[in-house]
Scaffold this motif. Structure first.
Motif, PDB file in Angstrom:
ATOM      1  N   CYS A   1       0.824  -1.210   0.000  1.00  0.00           N
ATOM      2  CA  CYS A   1       0.000   0.000   0.000  1.00  0.00           C
ATOM      3  C   CYS A   1       0.861   1.265   0.000  1.00  0.00           C
ATOM      4  O   CYS A   1       2.041   1.230   0.336  1.00  0.00           O
ATOM      5  CB  CYS A   1      -0.943   0.015   1.198  1.00  0.00           C
ATOM      6  N   ASP A   2       0.253   2.383  -0.400  1.00  0.00           N
ATOM      7  CA  ASP A   2       0.996   3.647  -0.293  1.00  0.00           C
ATOM      8  C   ASP A   2       0.434   4.545   0.809  1.00  0.00           C
ATOM      9  O   ASP A   2       0.919   5.638   1.038  1.00  0.00           O
ATOM     10  CB  ASP A   2       1.105   4.375  -1.639  1.00  0.00           C
ATOM     11  N   LEU A   3      -0.619   4.076   1.493  1.00  0.00           N
ATOM     12  CA  LEU A   3      -1.109   4.773   2.685  1.00  0.00           C
ATOM     13  C   LEU A   3      -1.876   3.768   3.540  1.00  0.00           C
ATOM     14  O   LEU A   3      -2.786   3.108   3.041  1.00  0.00           O
ATOM     15  CB  LEU A   3      -2.031   5.947   2.291  1.00  0.00           C
ATOM     16  N   LEU A   4      -1.464   3.649   4.790  1.00  0.00           N
ATOM     17  CA  LEU A   4      -2.170   2.754   5.712  1.00  0.00           C
ATOM     18  C   LEU A   4      -2.888   3.601   6.752  1.00  0.00           C
ATOM     19  O   LEU A   4      -2.269   4.391   7.470  1.00  0.00           O
ATOM     20  CB  LEU A   4      -1.190   1.790   6.402  1.00  0.00           C
ATOM     21  N   ILE A   5      -4.210   3.456   6.813  1.00  0.00           N
ATOM     22  CA  ILE A   5      -4.992   4.165   7.824  1.00  0.00           C
ATOM     23  C   ILE A   5      -5.384   3.152   8.893  1.00  0.00           C
ATOM     24  O   ILE A   5      -6.089   2.179   8.604  1.00  0.00           O
ATOM     25  CB  ILE A   5      -6.254   4.817   7.205  1.00  0.00           C
ATOM     26  N   VAL A   6      -4.886   3.371  10.100  1.00  0.00           N
ATOM     27  CA  VAL A   6      -5.171   2.464  11.214  1.00  0.00           C
ATOM     28  C   VAL A   6      -6.151   3.163  12.138  1.00  0.00           C
ATOM     29  O   VAL A   6      -5.915   4.301  12.542  1.00  0.00           O
ATOM     30  CB  VAL A   6      -3.873   2.126  11.978  1.00  0.00           C
TER      31      VAL A   6
END
Ligand code: ZN
Length: 248
Positions: free
Chosen positions: A189-194
């Protein structure tokens, strides 16, 4: 940085990203009315005389299921019936992000099926789901009604075997295929939202270690998690507030 500025930054990063992955926990479903197991007023801290002699971890363990199945199903039916629960804005916004080609997948520790109910297609349920149940003898599959409306204390299959939820209980391993796919998703991924996870449970929290660039990690959780210094953007605001302001 103020909430407004962080929101602007989050929207900028979402706009620039092409392959976003969302990794969520119990906090995602609290706005739908499902108590967070580990929070102060969550399931684990609800006083219930009937179950008082057991710890919540025991009540949701493989030992309890196989040694005291009547107790297990009594607790399970009372606390984990998600059939009438509706998704909230976070679930819907994620489904919209996926439909518009922004979001690659959702990885969830929740077992309530709310992401799919909101319209998400690619969902990795690393702790399983209450919607799928199977016979421990012949492996025949059953829906959740079979567990929650069964008139018998222990739900059975026609073959006589006990029917159990396809949920990862304490003492059990995560489903291997889902877990490996989740790892691959995060690595690509190029952005991980946790969001909505206390990040205390291993190995689920180890997914964050796969993100090397802190600018690619966004953390949204009401309470401190101890992982804040790994994330380029951090929100301790209400999740539904953050998601209602995400522009897709
Ligand atoms: Zn069977």
């Amino acid at each position: 940085m103020s909430f407004d500025l962080r929101m602007a930054e989050l929207n900028k990063r979402i706009k620039e990203a092409n392959k976003i992955v969302f990794f969520g926990g119990a906090g995602v479903s609290t706005a739908s009315g499902i108590p967070d197991f580990r929070s102060k007023d969550g399931l684990y801290n609800t006083k219930d005389a009937q179950f008082e002699k057991y710890t919540p971890e025991y009540l949701l363990s493989a030992s309890c299921l196989y040694q005291h199945p009547k107790v297990f199903y009594e607790f399970y039916r009372q606390k984990l019936d998600c059939r009438d629960i509706e998704p909230n804005i976070t679930h819907y916004k994620l489904a919209e992000m996926e439909a518009k080609g922004k979001l690659s997948s959702v990885i969830t520790q929740n077992i309530d099926g709310l992401h799919q109910k909101a319209g998400s297609k690619k969902v990795y349920e690393i702790h399983g789901t209450t919607l799928v149940n199977y016979c421990t003898w012949c492996h025949e599959y059953f829906d959740d009604d079979h567990i929650f409306t069964s008139s018998e204390p222990i739900p059975r299959c026609e073959c006589g075997g006990m029917v159990r939820p396809d949920v990862t209980l304490y003492e059990e391993m995560l489903p291997q295929k889902e877990w490996e796919a989740a790892n691959t998703e995060v690595m690509d991924c190029d952005l991980l939202i946790v969001a909505g996870t206390s990040l205390t449970v291993y190995p689920a929290n180890s997914l964050l270690n796969l993100v090397r660039d802190m600018d690619k990690l966004v953390l949204i959780n009401r309470d401190e998690t101890g992982w804040e210094n790994k994330a380029g953007l951090v929100f301790h605001e209400d999740m539904t507030e953050v998601f209602s302001r995400i522009e897709v």
